[in-house]
Scaffold this active site. Sequence first.
Site, PDB file in Angstrom:
ATOM      1  N   CYS A  92     -38.961 -13.602  33.552  1.00  0.00           N
ATOM      2  CA  CYS A  92     -38.948 -12.568  34.637  1.00  0.00           C
ATOM      3  C   CYS A  92     -37.804 -12.957  35.565  1.00  0.00           C
ATOM      4  CB  CYS A  92     -40.227 -12.368  35.150  1.00  0.00           C
ATOM      5  SG  CYS A  92     -41.365 -13.743  35.332  1.00  0.00           S
ATOM      6  N   GLY A  93     -36.663 -13.672  35.192  1.00  0.00           N
ATOM      7  CA  GLY A  93     -35.546 -13.545  36.142  1.00  0.00           C
ATOM      8  C   GLY A  93     -36.174 -15.076  37.158  1.00  0.00           C
TER       9      GLY A  93
END
Lengths: 298, 136
Positions: free
Chosen positions: A91-92
């Site tokens: 998720c980044g």
Amino acid sequence: MANLKDLRLRITSVKSTQKITSAMKMVAASKLRRAQAAAEEGRPYAERMERMLGELTSSLLSVDGAPKLLAGSGLNDNHLIVAITADRGLCGGFNGSIIRNTISKIVELQAKGKKVKILCLGRKGSDALKREFSNQIVSTLEGLTKDGVDFALTRDIASNLIERFEAEEFDVCTIIYNKFISVISQQVSIEQVIPFPVSKVEAADAEAADESENGKYLMEPSEEEILDDLLPLNLSIQLYKALLESNASEHGARMSAMDNATRNAGDMLDDLTMTYNRTRQAVITSELIEIISGAEAL
Amino acid sequence: MAEKEGKIKVEIVTPVKLLFSESTNMVVIPGGEGDFGVLVGHAPMISQVRAGTINIYNGDKVSTQIFVEGGIAEVTSEGCIVLAEEAVRVVDIDKKVAEERLLKALAAQKSDKNHVDGLNAPEVVAAEARVSAAQS
């Protein structure tokens, strides 16, 4: 030049990766919608709670024997940091930024000679913090946001925190979480919850006083008893709010990360297809030349 | 009392959502020290709320009944906000589920060694209130 079979294999593998990332994006998008709705529905309660506390605390602070959750234990030596991360990656920068901020906070506090303990909500946080601060992690809780955030569970965590506070395991408690700004941006937010920060309340109090002009409230049964109820409840609400925000942020971050990944995979596919076609042409051309020169030789 | 002036704004909020928000004539809340009614012009007050049913009156009739499981109520001259930990409309309570919950709470109380006889645990009180709310 790479041979045709290798290229074909690369193309299929990139294609299937793209399928996975785009599916993950869809899942994150639908979860995000739900998480965002939950975060919005939780907001009215938190707002009203804050206002009510504003009314109460300002009058009580000067009095001796104010509840400990409000006035603090009088010390400032032991800190507890609650780091809220996700259970899963991909998720980044979502987990990374929380971890970075937590570490810098710990280092900062330790430089001042404070003792720091950590409570991890979410597996990723504890995985990363274990490396450096393994003996400072008091406990790790996972799977809190699996299907939405459960208030009853949050309340249990809050009452556990209060027990620890009353057992004098720590004096100050801070939560670090990602605040949901928009789908593509989250902001790391560091909030002190124990003792209850009064400056924030004073602003809300001034506002409330303007609004009602009623002055003091009647208390039933008594101010102390209501505060005894309200402060632990407020802690649960603060935690609940942080978890909701963090949950929405996680899905937002994952969605934009997966969107990027899908787009990158698309670019890569274009490049690979181009190379594949060029190579195929070259092979055909060289075969033709071979045939022609073979025919000429006859 | 003129219709319009006689209305108060009643809000019942849980952490999960804003359950009820309407203007109404009167509301009766199960306070920590006994039920109390709120009409327009009530003195500002903050009170504990025990597990029980909130009756919302529109005209002379009860228009809505909402079961709350403890919380805090804030009363001002214009309205009343109930912050409940759990709230559900009485019509939505499943009596069977409520009874099961009561049995479970009673069993938990029995197995609790620190339990003092004759004093019910908060869970039992809440579950009992829920069952009786479902019956009414």
